[in-house]
Design an enzyme around this catalytic site. Structure first.
Site, PDB file in Angstrom:
ATOM      1  N   ASP A  89       0.817  -1.263  -0.030  1.00 48.78           N
ATOM      2  CA  ASP A  89       0.121  -0.090   0.112  1.00 48.78           C
ATOM      3  C   ASP A  89       1.046   1.143  -0.029  1.00 48.78           C
ATOM      4  O   ASP A  89       1.738   1.523   0.704  1.00 48.78           O
ATOM      5  CB  ASP A  89      -0.998  -0.059   1.222  1.00 48.78           C
ATOM      6  CG  ASP A  89      -1.918   1.012   1.205  1.00 48.78           C
ATOM      7  OD1 ASP A  89      -2.395   1.419   0.184  1.00 48.78           O
ATOM      8  OD2 ASP A  89      -2.518   1.145   2.496  1.00 48.78           O
ATOM      9  N   HIS A 144      -6.930  10.133   5.114  1.00 51.92           N
ATOM     10  CA  HIS A 144      -6.268   8.967   5.797  1.00 51.92           C
ATOM     11  C   HIS A 144      -6.404   9.595   7.486  1.00 51.92           C
ATOM     12  O   HIS A 144      -6.298  10.494   7.735  1.00 51.92           O
ATOM     13  CB  HIS A 144      -4.881   8.679   5.598  1.00 51.92           C
ATOM     14  CG  HIS A 144      -4.881   8.124   4.258  1.00 51.92           C
ATOM     15  ND1 HIS A 144      -4.016   8.608   3.294  1.00 51.92           N
ATOM     16  CD2 HIS A 144      -5.234   6.896   3.764  1.00 51.92           C
ATOM     17  CE1 HIS A 144      -4.155   8.079   2.087  1.00 51.92           C
ATOM     18  NE2 HIS A 144      -4.768   7.043   2.580  1.00 51.92           N
ATOM     19  N   GLY A 145      -6.758   8.719   8.348  1.00 48.24           N
ATOM     20  CA  GLY A 145      -6.731   8.684   9.873  1.00 48.24           C
ATOM     21  C   GLY A 145      -8.062   9.194  10.098  1.00 48.24           C
ATOM     22  O   GLY A 145      -8.982   8.960   9.539  1.00 48.24           O
ATOM     23  N   GLY A 169      -8.703   5.987   2.882  1.00 52.55           N
ATOM     24  CA  GLY A 169      -9.248   6.725   4.034  1.00 52.55           C
ATOM     25  C   GLY A 169     -10.733   6.314   4.545  1.00 52.55           C
ATOM     26  O   GLY A 169     -11.653   6.991   4.943  1.00 52.55           O
ATOM     27  N   THR A 216      -7.168   2.883  10.264  1.00 53.33           N
ATOM     28  CA  THR A 216      -7.449   3.535  11.527  1.00 53.33           C
ATOM     29  C   THR A 216      -8.277   2.973  12.475  1.00 53.33           C
ATOM     30  O   THR A 216      -8.039   2.715  13.647  1.00 53.33           O
ATOM     31  CB  THR A 216      -7.669   5.142  11.198  1.00 53.33           C
ATOM     32  OG1 THR A 216      -6.423   5.515  10.705  1.00 53.33           O
ATOM     33  CG2 THR A 216      -7.525   5.769  12.574  1.00 53.33           C
TER      34      THR A 216
HETATM   35  P1  13P Z   1      -7.725   4.784   7.188  1.00 56.50           P
HETATM   36  O1  13P Z   1      -6.613   4.845   8.058  1.00 56.50           O
HETATM   37  O2  13P Z   1      -8.329   6.347   7.049  1.00 56.50           O
HETATM   38  O3  13P Z   1      -8.934   3.922   7.382  1.00 56.50           O
HETATM   39  O4  13P Z   1      -7.367   4.598   5.733  1.00 56.50           O
HETATM   40  C1  13P Z   1      -6.569   3.512   5.261  1.00 56.50           C
HETATM   41  C2  13P Z   1      -6.075   3.603   3.859  1.00 56.50           C
HETATM   42  O5  13P Z   1      -6.630   4.364   3.144  1.00 56.50           O
HETATM   43  C3  13P Z   1      -5.159   2.537   3.416  1.00 56.50           C
HETATM   44  O6  13P Z   1      -4.479   3.048   2.397  1.00 56.50           O
END
Ligand code: 13P
Length: 279
Positions: free
Chosen positions: A80, A178-179, A207, A231
């Protein structure tokens, strides 16, 4: 089951989006596989550059491969958000069946050139490639994009990029980050509809944590085929460890901590799979 490529997985007869979940160790891999297995759903095991740094490429690849081999569901092993060409080649050699080249921080022409080169190398090895166009905000391990620096995917650029690179699927920037979201996320679903109408490859939404269910369902309905989450899984896992330790401070065997933490994470895995199934 033997590992599948991301291409094979995304082309399966499966209604809705297939979830991509990040893992960093044995426990998080187990939570993902057992959750997907309970629902009989295909799943994408994903590792970031930070995950590779933490666990070591050989260790993490071995965990992913064994998890897939022991499981009864189709699994792809995906690198990733990779920004490092060398690491990407090593991951292919280590048995990853899919890689994401994240050139979204580069000017358009450079992102295109780099992605094209990755596609050439990965396809020669029978490995699928995801790329990103536009910039997804927030922080994902070593990739940090301030909200103000994030920008959405341009449809004309996306058409040119997909045609020129021959990439297998595209991560689109439509307002997710993300996060943890600061405030209510605001997705540009009209842009997603536009991108879906002009691109004939699977689209990826990053995300996934913290997005309201209705938004996720709408995005899947419009055509998101791969849905990434980390996350929320990490919170479930770590919060459970915190709670168990608070309730039983005398515990010393790590298994007593990780078993309930795996279960807690598995429940989030299952809820995201159910959320992104069509119907
Ligand atoms: P989150 O951590 O916001 O869930 O996003 C995960 C992601 O997009 C991994 O590539």
């Amino acid at each position: 089951m033997a590992l599948m490529t991301l291409n094979q997985l995304l082309a399966m007869d499966y209604a809705g989006a297939i979830c991509g979940f990040n893992f960093v160790n044995l426990e998080t891999a187990k939570a993902i596989i057992s959750g997907a297995e309970e629902l009989g759903a295909p799943v994408i095991l994903m590792v970031t550059e930070g995950g590779v740094k933490y666990a070591g490429l050989d260790y993490i690849a071995a965990i992913g491969k064994v998890a897939a081999a022991n499981g009864k569901i189709p699994v792809a092993l995906h690198l990733d958000h990779c920004t490092n060409f060398e690491l990407l080649v090593q991951a292919i050699k280590a048995g990853f069946t899919s890689v994401m080249i994240d050139g979204s921080h580069l000017p358009f022409a450079e992102n295109l050139r780099l992605t094209k080169e990755v596609v050439r190398v990965a396809h020669a090895a029978g490995v699928s490639v995801e790329a990103e166009l536009g910039r997804i905000g927030g922080k994902e391990d070593n990739v940090q994009v301030k909200t103000a620096e994030g920008f959405m995917t341009d449809p004309d650029e996306a058409m040119e990029f997909v045609a020129a690179t021959n990439v297998d699927c595209l991560a689109v920037a439509i307002g997710t980050s993300h996060g943890i979201y600061k405030g209510e996320p605001n997705l540009n679903l009209a842009l997603l509809e536009k991108l879906k109408s002009i691109l004939d490859i699977p689209l990826v939404l990053h995300g996934g944590s913290g997005l309201p269910d209705v938004m996720v369902k709408k995005a899947v309905e419009i055509g998101i085929r791969k849905f990434n989450v980390w996350t929320e899984l990490a919170f479930a896992h770590t919060n459970k460890i915190r709670r168990v330790l608070k309730e039983q401070p005398e515990l010393y065997d790590p298994r007593s901590l990780f078993k309930p933490a795996i279960e807690a994470m598995k429940e989030v895995v299952k809820s995201k799979i159910l959320l992104t199934q069509a119907g």
